[in-house]
Design a protein around this motif. Structure first.
Motif, short mmCIF file in Angstrom:
data_model
loop_
_atom_site.label_atom_id
_atom_site.label_comp_id
_atom_site.label_asym_id
_atom_site.label_seq_id
_atom_site.Cartn_x
_atom_site.Cartn_y
_atom_site.Cartn_z
N ALA A 126 0.85 -1.20 0.00
CA ALA A 126 0.00 0.00 0.00
C ALA A 126 0.88 1.24 0.00
O ALA A 126 1.90 1.29 0.69
N HIS A 127 0.47 2.23 -0.77
CA HIS A 127 1.19 3.51 -0.83
C HIS A 127 0.27 4.59 -0.26
O HIS A 127 -0.35 5.38 -0.99
N TRP A 128 0.17 4.61 1.06
CA TRP A 128 -0.75 5.53 1.72
C TRP A 128 -0.22 6.96 1.67
O TRP A 128 0.99 7.20 1.73
N ARG A 129 -1.13 7.90 1.63
CA ARG A 129 -0.78 9.31 1.79
C ARG A 129 -0.84 9.71 3.25
O ARG A 129 -0.12 10.58 3.71
N GLY A 130 -1.79 9.13 3.99
CA GLY A 130 -1.99 9.49 5.39
C GLY A 130 -1.75 8.30 6.30
O GLY A 130 -0.74 7.60 6.17
N ASP A 131 -2.72 8.07 7.22
CA ASP A 131 -2.52 7.03 8.21
C ASP A 131 -2.97 5.65 7.73
O ASP A 131 -2.91 4.67 8.48
N GLY A 132 -3.41 5.55 6.47
CA GLY A 132 -3.75 4.25 5.92
C GLY A 132 -5.04 3.67 6.48
O GLY A 132 -5.18 2.45 6.56
N ARG A 133 -5.99 4.54 6.84
CA ARG A 133 -7.24 4.02 7.38
C ARG A 133 -8.07 3.35 6.29
O ARG A 133 -8.21 3.87 5.19
N ILE A 134 -8.60 2.17 6.64
CA ILE A 134 -9.47 1.42 5.73
C ILE A 134 -10.87 1.36 6.33
O ILE A 134 -11.04 1.04 7.50
N GLY A 135 -11.87 1.69 5.53
CA GLY A 135 -13.26 1.48 5.91
C GLY A 135 -13.75 0.20 5.27
O GLY A 135 -13.47 -0.04 4.08
N TYR A 136 -14.48 -0.61 6.01
CA TYR A 136 -14.86 -1.95 5.51
C TYR A 136 -16.32 -2.23 5.83
O TYR A 136 -16.75 -2.08 6.98
N VAL A 137 -17.07 -2.64 4.82
CA VAL A 137 -18.44 -3.10 5.01
C VAL A 137 -18.49 -4.56 4.59
O VAL A 137 -18.37 -4.87 3.40
N PRO A 138 -18.63 -5.49 5.54
CA PRO A 138 -18.60 -6.92 5.21
C PRO A 138 -19.87 -7.37 4.52
O PRO A 138 -20.90 -6.68 4.54
N GLN A 139 -19.81 -8.55 3.94
CA GLN A 139 -20.97 -9.10 3.26
C GLN A 139 -22.06 -9.51 4.26
O GLN A 139 -23.24 -9.36 3.98
N THR A 140 -21.65 -10.03 5.41
CA THR A 140 -22.61 -10.43 6.43
C THR A 140 -22.23 -9.82 7.77
O THR A 140 -21.05 -9.61 8.06
N PHE A 141 -23.24 -9.53 8.58
CA PHE A 141 -23.03 -8.95 9.91
C PHE A 141 -24.20 -9.40 10.78
O PHE A 141 -25.34 -9.02 10.53
N VAL A 142 -23.92 -10.24 11.74
CA VAL A 142 -24.97 -10.82 12.58
C VAL A 142 -25.08 -10.02 13.87
O VAL A 142 -24.08 -9.80 14.57
N VAL A 143 -26.29 -9.57 14.19
CA VAL A 143 -26.55 -8.81 15.40
C VAL A 143 -27.30 -9.69 16.40
O VAL A 143 -28.33 -10.28 16.05
#
Length: 243
Positions: free
Chosen positions: A68-85
């Motif tokens: 990865a060639h980040w410009r900043g702190d390399g933050r990744i946002g992730y929305v998974p396919q499944t999420f059980v509550v």
């Protein structure tokens, strides 16, 4: 695809291979996610699409390299396919979004400044007025939009979406696409897995067709025009029927 301004790509997968119990899930996958682009990964079920995403997140071991060639702190946002509550969990939408946004435990309430931020995020993903709704009673599409709101703050350098339109009605899909276009216009880089080929054609700058190895790459008009490629992909009509 030509990098913007001659900069290196945001993320490079270099000969990434993953095996589990002698089964090859991915074989020597090399691809680039360019800055400010929407890069879609498509393929049949079991093609290794989600596996590639979780390798990038560092959740599974792999051979090869991910750079990865980040410009900043390399933050990744992730929305998974499944999420059980857990339905017994007494957490509202605002509580859930506040968990990583304030020091005070949410059992003592959501701070006013935090709630203001949360209300803005919910407005952005089309969930205005749902801040006090119990998380466990949301529909699948509403839950995915809450996860998207969570992924967007702080602003990520890379947003990863695994089947982002799953569970959304037609109105929700339109709103999602408008949001992704707006994020891209502000310079966001988006890597998404999708079975919805119509959506990929509308949104993506670049498409990787994956079936444990890379089958084809290119702009949507090129990558999704090959009859042999289309024969292994679920059709958009079939995808909508699953919603």
């Amino acid at each position: 695809m030509t990098p913007a301004g001659g900069e290196p790509p945001l993320v490079e997968f270099l000969d990434v291979s993953i095996a589990r119990q002698r089964e090859h899930l991915l074989s020597r996958v090399s691809l680039k996610v360019e800055r400010g682009s929407i890069h879609a990964i498509v393929g049949p079920n079991g093609a290794g699409k989600t596996t590639l995403l979780v390798a990038l997140l560092g959740l599974v071991p792999f051979d090869g390299r991910i750079v990865a060639h980040w410009r900043g702190d390399g933050r990744i946002g992730y929305v998974p396919q499944t999420f059980v509550v857990d339905p017994s969990l007494p957490v509202t939408v605002a509580d859930f979004l506040a968990l990583t946004r304030q020091r005070r435990p949410v059992c003592f309430g959501v701070a006013s400044m935090t709630r203001t931020k949360i209300l803005g995020l919910l407005e952005q993903v089309g969930l205005r007025g749902l801040d006090d709704r119990p998380l466990a009673v949301l529909s699948g599409g509403e839950t995915r939009r809450v996860l998207l709101a969570h992924a967007l703050d702080p602003t990520p350098e890379l947003l990863i979406l695994d089947e982002p339109a799953s569970g959304l009605d037609e109105s929700g899909v339109r709103q999602l696409e408008e949001l992704l276009r707006a994020l891209k216009a502000r310079g966001a880089s988006i890597l998404m897995v999708s079975h919805d080929l119509d959506q990929v054609r509308r949104l993506a700058d670049w498409v990787t067709v994956l079936d444990r190895a890379i089958i084809k790459e290119g702009a949507p008009a090129e990558a999704l025009a090959d009859a042999d490629v289309l024969s292994i992909l679920p059709s958009s009509r079939e995808r909508r029927a699953r919603r």
